[in-house]
Design a protein around this motif. Structure first.
Motif, PDB file in Angstrom:
ATOM      1  N   ALA A   1       0.853  -1.185   0.000  1.00  0.00           N
ATOM      2  CA  ALA A   1       0.000   0.000   0.000  1.00  0.00           C
ATOM      3  C   ALA A   1       0.889   1.235   0.000  1.00  0.00           C
ATOM      4  CB  ALA A   1      -0.939   0.005   1.207  1.00  0.00           C
ATOM      5  N   LYS A   2       0.361   2.331  -0.561  1.00  0.00           N
ATOM      6  CA  LYS A   2       1.130   3.566  -0.682  1.00  0.00           C
ATOM      7  C   LYS A   2       0.325   4.739  -0.133  1.00  0.00           C
ATOM      8  CE  LYS A   2       4.570   1.697  -3.055  1.00  0.00           C
ATOM      9  NZ  LYS A   2       5.957   1.600  -2.538  1.00  0.00           N
ATOM     10  N   ASN A   3       1.051   5.678   0.489  1.00  0.00           N
ATOM     11  CA  ASN A   3       0.487   6.963   0.909  1.00  0.00           C
ATOM     12  C   ASN A   3      -0.737   6.796   1.804  1.00  0.00           C
ATOM     13  OD1 ASN A   3       2.435   8.257  -0.770  1.00  0.00           O
ATOM     14  ND2 ASN A   3       1.066   8.000  -2.527  1.00  0.00           N
ATOM     15  N   LEU A   4      -0.631   5.925   2.773  1.00  0.00           N
ATOM     16  CA  LEU A   4      -1.740   5.770   3.707  1.00  0.00           C
ATOM     17  C   LEU A   4      -1.836   6.993   4.616  1.00  0.00           C
ATOM     18  CD1 LEU A   4      -1.419   2.022   4.784  1.00  0.00           C
ATOM     19  CD2 LEU A   4      -2.965   3.018   3.102  1.00  0.00           C
TER      20      LEU A   4
ATOM     21  N   LYS B   1       3.665   4.266   6.548  1.00  0.00           N
ATOM     22  CA  LYS B   1       2.584   4.654   5.648  1.00  0.00           C
ATOM     23  C   LYS B   1       2.650   3.925   4.316  1.00  0.00           C
ATOM     24  CE  LYS B   1       1.886   9.316   7.505  1.00  0.00           C
ATOM     25  NZ  LYS B   1       1.838  10.770   7.177  1.00  0.00           N
ATOM     26  N   GLU B   2       3.708   3.183   4.086  1.00  0.00           N
ATOM     27  CA  GLU B   2       3.865   2.421   2.851  1.00  0.00           C
ATOM     28  C   GLU B   2       4.235   0.982   3.204  1.00  0.00           C
ATOM     29  OE1 GLU B   2       6.546   4.352   0.235  1.00  0.00           O
ATOM     30  OE2 GLU B   2       5.257   6.116  -0.057  1.00  0.00           O
TER      31      GLU B   2
ATOM     32  N   SER C   1     -10.136   7.366   2.359  1.00  0.00           N
ATOM     33  CA  SER C   1      -8.724   7.362   2.730  1.00  0.00           C
ATOM     34  C   SER C   1      -8.091   8.659   2.263  1.00  0.00           C
ATOM     35  CB  SER C   1      -8.030   6.133   2.123  1.00  0.00           C
ATOM     36  OG  SER C   1      -6.698   6.046   2.556  1.00  0.00           O
ATOM     37  N   GLY C   2      -6.767   8.654   2.148  1.00  0.00           N
ATOM     38  CA  GLY C   2      -6.073   9.836   1.674  1.00  0.00           C
ATOM     39  C   GLY C   2      -6.319  10.093   0.201  1.00  0.00           C
TER      40      GLY C   2
ATOM     41  N   SER D   1      -4.028   7.556  -1.719  1.00  0.00           N
ATOM     42  CA  SER D   1      -3.793   6.257  -1.083  1.00  0.00           C
ATOM     43  C   SER D   1      -4.203   5.140  -2.036  1.00  0.00           C
ATOM     44  CB  SER D   1      -4.578   6.149   0.220  1.00  0.00           C
ATOM     45  OG  SER D   1      -4.190   7.154   1.121  1.00  0.00           O
ATOM     46  N   THR D   2      -3.308   4.178  -2.219  1.00  0.00           N
ATOM     47  CA  THR D   2      -3.574   3.046  -3.109  1.00  0.00           C
ATOM     48  C   THR D   2      -3.132   1.754  -2.435  1.00  0.00           C
ATOM     49  OG1 THR D   2      -1.410   3.266  -4.192  1.00  0.00           O
ATOM     50  CG2 THR D   2      -3.279   4.438  -5.193  1.00  0.00           C
TER      51      THR D   2
END
Length: 715
Positions: free
Chosen positions: A358-361, A393-394, A453-454, A457-458
């Protein structure tokens, strides 16, 4: 004049070990020290005697002191003598062992401290040795043998008749790592001329430069242990199939329960534990029976169809400690898919999800600290959770999860990213499984944006869907002769299923010995998810027992209110999806209640629907089946399986009564009928089975149901 010279006295030599050794001169300082020590010892011995006489003590105290001294010296002397004898024995044993063992018998790490033991490697090779033998046999037959045949026409008949590298595995006695003096060059033969001074340094440096250009950093030789395709398979393993286990019954078990201190021998309360790989299943407990019948079905993922073990253990349930009844270990040597089996309520497809990263949580609410995320994935009633990645966060997971799916067109994968530290949601995602049917190889790899989410966020997922070989999930329209509906049917027409032979296997004790008079019947075939077929008979309240005529009148009144007084038949009541099949082997009618859609709202904006089934004309309490109640929904999903004991001959005279009702407590006023359907069971294709959407009506006579059979209670 007489001159005399004083010489230091020379001591006589002494003999030791067969040789004469002269004494070394003793210095005056050492003599003085020895004199003082001797004087101190004498004073210590004489002073107690003087003290006894001075203080006029009895002479018996002196005797007691002497006895204690003699006893102490004798005791310590005995200990020293025993210790000396033991040391002498060990020295003798060491000399004898050294004389009997040669240097070649000992491993290198005994003589050379820089050689390390690699027992972990030897244990690994021992475990892998049978597979190494298979690999070598395959290598010789499939690679070397064709190469030899093609090398020369005279070797066209060359072949390896037998390849055997033995049962004893290869063993590594020690490993030594050279960090310095890596290369030692020694020329022999005609090349010895290079050892001439001047040439030897040039030749050695030239060879070392060539080797360094390949091996010394930053230069490196890369040897891929696995290819890209094989690496992807290791990270994303796909099962070879799904093993369906019918856990039927056991006979002649041993009675473990006793009464009156063992004077009266009773029965047992047996249950079974089945294990294949790391998958564990436990059956229900049959009370007080030596011939238990479970009639349960389990589904397990199989990654290697040959060589895996199915282990079954039976226990007697007791309050303090369960007693062991027997054990069975079955090797899966050959497993085949049975294409004749219909979808009898178990899974029809397999979903494999690879959770990558996951990215940019986002951070947790009201705090700026980094989250500790984990992922919760749900398909149907099964929920799996990933590992927790702390303070990031990633996150990177790289884990694989499997789900058994009943209907890929209708079910969804629900993904929730949660923060374990602050106990909050970081985002969610819903993926319809029907989207995988249109993908190439039914596999999808994508970075999905998270909802709630953000802004960026992905989550990256790889999903693969695999369906049973005998299922038809294409979107082509069915022919009018097919009984199933054209929207959601996972079942194609096929030949009637042949009877499945149940294998009778003898249980064994824990030590492998056969267990006396104990058998277990089970049959295995390919399919797919753990589900107990015999649904426990529910005991609902008497207020919702059967569909009485006033329930139909109440439904008609409600429909008139919804239509403002118009005819209720013009208002649709929704649909119910059922799978119906008869098992001739077990003499059971299997009914799977999948879902309902577009139901009417019993209250202001929703309903609490459940489904009640009868096999008419039996409307007794024991003949009733009931699903669980779904709260506040007009499109409930059940996927629950029910069984009715009935033969094929009798089935043609029976009718399946399915009623959708609104649930509630005993005194609730929001209870009533939402619609019903009567299913005709006289068709010849009942043994094949079908899945169909049925229109609900207030009397049960829908366009797909019955038109020539009436409900006796409604008339």
């Amino acid at each position: 004049v007489q001159v005399s010279q004083r010489e230091s006295p020379l001591q006589e030599p002494r003999r030791s070990g067969g040789t004469w050794e002269p004494y070394t001169p003793v210095s005056s300082t050492s003599e003085l020290t020895q004199t003082w020590v001797h004087l101190a010892k004498t004073f210590v011995l004489i002073f107690p005697i003087y003290a006894l006489g001075y203080f006029e003590f009895s002479f018996s105290w002196l005797l007691i002191g002497l006895v204690i001294v003699f006893w102490w010296r004798r005791n310590t002397g005995g200990k020293h003598s025993r210790l000396n004898r033991a040391l002498a024995f060990f020295e003798q044993e060491e000399r004898s062992v050294k004389q009997s063992l040669t240097t070649s018998d000992l491993p290198p790490w005994v003589h050379f401290p820089d050689v390390e033991r690699v027992e972990w490697l030897n244990k690994t090779v021992k475990q892998m040795w049978p597979y190494i033998c298979q690999f070598v046999d395959k290598l010789f037959h499939e690679t070397i043998e064709p190469a030899v045949k093609e090398s020369n026409s005279h070797l066209s008949t060359f072949c390896f008749s037998k390849i055997d590298i033995g049962d004893k595995p290869l063993r590594v006695n020690g490993v030594k790592v050279y960090t310095e003096n890596l290369l030692d060059i020694n020329w022999t033969g005609l090349t010895n001329i290079l050892d001439i001074p001047g040439l030897n340094g040039f030749s050695d440096s030239l060879i070392q430069d060539i080797i360094y250009s390949y091996l010394v950093l930053p230069n490196r030789i890369t040897i891929p242990l696995v290819g890209d395709v094989e690496l992807a398979m290791l990270r994303f393993p796909m099962p070879k199939g799904v093993l369906r286990i019918h856990f039927l019954e056991a006979q002649d078990l041993e009675g473990k329960d006793t009464f009156l201190g063992g004077l009266i021998k009773g029965k047992s309360d047996p249950y079974g534990i089945l294990q294949i790989g790391n998958q564990l299943f436990q059956s229900k407990t049959i009370k007080e029976s030596l011939h238990p019948k479970w009639n349960e079905v389990y589904e397990a993922l199989v990654y290697e169809h040959s060589g895996q073990h199915l282990e079954i253990e039976l226990f007697d349930e007791d309050p303090d400690k369960d007693d062991f009844l027997g054990r069975l270990d079955q090797v899966l040597r050959s497993v085949r898919a049975d294409r004749s089996l219909a979808n009898d309520g178990l899974s029809s497809a397999l979903l494999v999800v690879y959770l990558d990263s996951a990215k940019n949580l986002p951070s947790a609410k009201k705090t700026s600290s980094e989250p500790s995320p984990y992922v919760q994935m749900t398909v149907g009633h099964k929920t799996l959770e990933s590992k927790i990645r702390f303070k990031t966060k990633e996150p990177l997971w790289e884990d694989c999860y499997s789900f058994l799916v009943h209907n890929p067109r209708r079910q969804e994968l629900e993904v929730q990213v949660k923060d374990d530290k602050h106990k909050c949601n970081l985002g969610n995602l819903t993926v319809p499984l029907s989207s995988l049917l249109a993908e190439e190889d039914m596999t999808l790899t994508q970075c999905f944006p998270l909802k709630n989410s953000g802004p960026s966020s992905t989550i990256k997922l790889k999903m693969a869907l695999r369906v049973r070989n005998n299922l038809d999930l294409s979107t082509r329209p069915p022919t009018p002769s097919q009984r199933r509906s054209a929207s959601d049917s996972p079942l194609p027409p096929h030949t009637p299923p042949p009877p499945i032979d149940a294998s009778t296997l003898t249980l064994q004790q824990r030590d492998g010995e056969p267990y006396s008079a104990s058998t277990s019947n089970l049959s295995t075939c390919m399919s797919s998810s753990q589900k107990h077929l015999p649904h426990k008979e529910s005991t609902p309240s008497l207020a919702s027992d059967i569909s009485l005529p006033f329930a139909t009148l109440e439904l008609q009144h409600r429909l008139r209110q919804l239509q403002n007084g118009s005819a209720p038949s013009q208002y649709p009541l929704g649909e119910v999806q059922l799978t119906v099949r008869h098992s001739s082997q077990r003499n059971k009618l299997i009914v799977v209640v999948h879902a309902c859609r577009n139901l009417i709202a019993f209250t202001k904006d929703s309903s609490d629907p459940f489904i009640r089934l009868y096999l008419l004309p039996d409307k007794s309490r024991t003949g009733r089946r009931k699903t669980s109640t779904m709260k506040r929904t007009l499109n409930p999903v059940y996927d629950q399986t029910f069984e009715f004991s009935v033969s094929m001959v009798e089935l043609h005279r029976r009718t399946l009564d399915v009623a959708v009702k609104n649930g509630g407590s005993i005194l609730s006023k929001h209870k009533g009928l939402l619609g019903k359907v009567l299913v005709d069971l006289s068709g010849e294709d009942i043994s094949k089975g079908w899945t169909q959407w049925y229109d609900l009506s207030e009397d049960g006579f829908s366009s797909q149901g019955l038109r020539n059979i009436q409900d006796p209670l409604l008339t």
